[in-house]
Design a protein around this motif. Sequence first.
Motif, PDB file in Angstrom:
ATOM      1  N   GLY A 139      -2.056 113.900  90.287  1.00  0.00           N
ATOM      2  CA  GLY A 139      -2.167 112.513  90.703  1.00  0.00           C
ATOM      3  C   GLY A 139      -3.216 112.361  91.776  1.00  0.00           C
ATOM      4  O   GLY A 139      -3.878 113.318  92.178  1.00  0.00           O
ATOM      5  N   SER A 167       2.361 108.488  99.382  1.00  0.00           N
ATOM      6  CA  SER A 167       2.399 107.855  98.059  1.00  0.00           C
ATOM      7  C   SER A 167       1.614 108.752  97.095  1.00  0.00           C
ATOM      8  O   SER A 167       0.424 108.541  96.852  1.00  0.00           O
ATOM      9  CB  SER A 167       1.800 106.453  98.133  1.00  0.00           C
ATOM     10  OG  SER A 167       1.883 105.799  96.894  1.00  0.00           O
ATOM     11  N   CYS A 219      -2.978 106.102  91.228  1.00  0.00           N
ATOM     12  CA  CYS A 219      -2.868 106.225  89.772  1.00  0.00           C
ATOM     13  C   CYS A 219      -2.382 104.917  89.165  1.00  0.00           C
ATOM     14  O   CYS A 219      -1.753 104.100  89.825  1.00  0.00           O
ATOM     15  CB  CYS A 219      -1.869 107.324  89.421  1.00  0.00           C
ATOM     16  SG  CYS A 219      -2.289 108.946  90.067  1.00  0.00           S
ATOM     17  N   ARG A 220      -2.643 104.769  87.898  1.00  0.00           N
ATOM     18  CA  ARG A 220      -2.123 103.602  87.179  1.00  0.00           C
ATOM     19  C   ARG A 220      -0.601 103.718  87.068  1.00  0.00           C
ATOM     20  O   ARG A 220      -0.081 104.805  86.878  1.00  0.00           O
ATOM     21  CB  ARG A 220      -2.718 103.536  85.781  1.00  0.00           C
ATOM     22  CG  ARG A 220      -4.170 103.258  85.814  1.00  0.00           C
ATOM     23  CD  ARG A 220      -4.705 103.105  84.397  1.00  0.00           C
ATOM     24  NE  ARG A 220      -6.150 103.074  84.472  1.00  0.00           N
ATOM     25  CZ  ARG A 220      -6.943 103.743  83.669  1.00  0.00           C
ATOM     26  NH1 ARG A 220      -6.457 104.474  82.712  1.00  0.00           N
ATOM     27  NH2 ARG A 220      -8.229 103.674  83.824  1.00  0.00           N
ATOM     28  N   PRO A 221       0.092 102.580  87.154  1.00  0.00           N
ATOM     29  CA  PRO A 221       1.570 102.627  87.029  1.00  0.00           C
ATOM     30  C   PRO A 221       2.002 103.074  85.654  1.00  0.00           C
ATOM     31  O   PRO A 221       1.303 103.067  84.707  1.00  0.00           O
ATOM     32  CB  PRO A 221       1.990 101.196  87.287  1.00  0.00           C
ATOM     33  CG  PRO A 221       0.789 100.396  87.551  1.00  0.00           C
ATOM     34  CD  PRO A 221      -0.412 101.269  87.419  1.00  0.00           C
ATOM     35  N   PHE A 279       1.343 109.113  94.004  1.00  0.00           N
ATOM     36  CA  PHE A 279       0.705 108.517  92.810  1.00  0.00           C
ATOM     37  C   PHE A 279       0.065 107.178  93.166  1.00  0.00           C
ATOM     38  O   PHE A 279      -0.228 106.384  92.277  1.00  0.00           O
ATOM     39  CB  PHE A 279       1.743 108.326  91.711  1.00  0.00           C
ATOM     40  CG  PHE A 279       2.335 109.626  91.232  1.00  0.00           C
ATOM     41  CD1 PHE A 279       1.631 110.435  90.347  1.00  0.00           C
ATOM     42  CD2 PHE A 279       3.579 110.044  91.672  1.00  0.00           C
ATOM     43  CE1 PHE A 279       2.156 111.639  89.914  1.00  0.00           C
ATOM     44  CE2 PHE A 279       4.115 111.250  91.238  1.00  0.00           C
ATOM     45  CZ  PHE A 279       3.405 112.036  90.357  1.00  0.00           C
ATOM     46  N   GLY A 280      -0.199 106.933  94.445  1.00  0.00           N
ATOM     47  CA  GLY A 280      -0.726 105.649  94.897  1.00  0.00           C
ATOM     48  C   GLY A 280      -2.080 105.274  94.328  1.00  0.00           C
ATOM     49  O   GLY A 280      -2.416 104.105  94.255  1.00  0.00           O
ATOM     50  N   ARG A 303       6.694 107.490  92.053  1.00  0.00           N
ATOM     51  CA  ARG A 303       6.130 106.770  90.908  1.00  0.00           C
ATOM     52  C   ARG A 303       7.296 106.086  90.206  1.00  0.00           C
ATOM     53  O   ARG A 303       8.055 106.694  89.485  1.00  0.00           O
ATOM     54  CB  ARG A 303       5.436 107.742  89.970  1.00  0.00           C
ATOM     55  CG  ARG A 303       4.746 107.045  88.832  1.00  0.00           C
ATOM     56  CD  ARG A 303       4.032 108.049  87.970  1.00  0.00           C
ATOM     57  NE  ARG A 303       2.791 107.480  87.515  1.00  0.00           N
ATOM     58  CZ  ARG A 303       1.796 108.160  87.006  1.00  0.00           C
ATOM     59  NH1 ARG A 303       1.887 109.473  86.903  1.00  0.00           N
ATOM     60  NH2 ARG A 303       0.716 107.565  86.599  1.00  0.00           N
ATOM     61  N   GLY A 304       7.450 104.813  90.454  1.00  0.00           N
ATOM     62  CA  GLY A 304       8.610 104.093  89.917  1.00  0.00           C
ATOM     63  C   GLY A 304       9.829 104.401  90.764  1.00  0.00           C
ATOM     64  O   GLY A 304       9.985 105.473  91.306  1.00  0.00           O
TER      65      GLY A 304
END
Length: 167
Positions: free
Chosen positions: A140, A160, A165-167, A162-163, A82-83
């Motif tokens: 997530g 992924s 999930c919202r960024p 958090f793929g 995530r990031g």
Amino acid sequence: MPRPHTGTQEASTVTPDPAPVSAPPDPTPDPVCGPVPSPAPLLAELPREARDVPAAFARRFNSGDADAVQEMYAPDAVFVPRGGAPAATPDAIRRANAGFLGLGLPITVRPRQIHVAGDTALLVVDWELDGEVDGARVRGTATDVARRGGDGRWRYVIDSPFGGCRP
């Protein structure tokens, strides 16, 4: 009447079991029966079915064994945090997973969708660490891709967590 084989593989969708997979039983020795057997036999096999990938990952993660977790990844796999930059080598993936494993919290997974096309599968999986980090739940929705290898075992090629999930 069966349809004639056309030489192409059709995509299939697997309806996942709605029951979550969580931590293995407490390994604390029973005062009467002695030590609880090691979960090692659960870790020996990689999944032979795409639908079993999330549960196999959870068992390995919950064992706390970084090597067992790493075996879930194909040599050319990518871990998308995530990031930040994706981890594209086995060592980088191991480091990325070390942050999660280092929390010492078991994971529960709940497959939402599993779609298989030949030797490739798309896995959409809700997951949650069973505890809090700095007063917050860690959870997530993973959007992962797994591939069946020449040995018939499924491994992640894209993880992924958090793929979905919202960024």
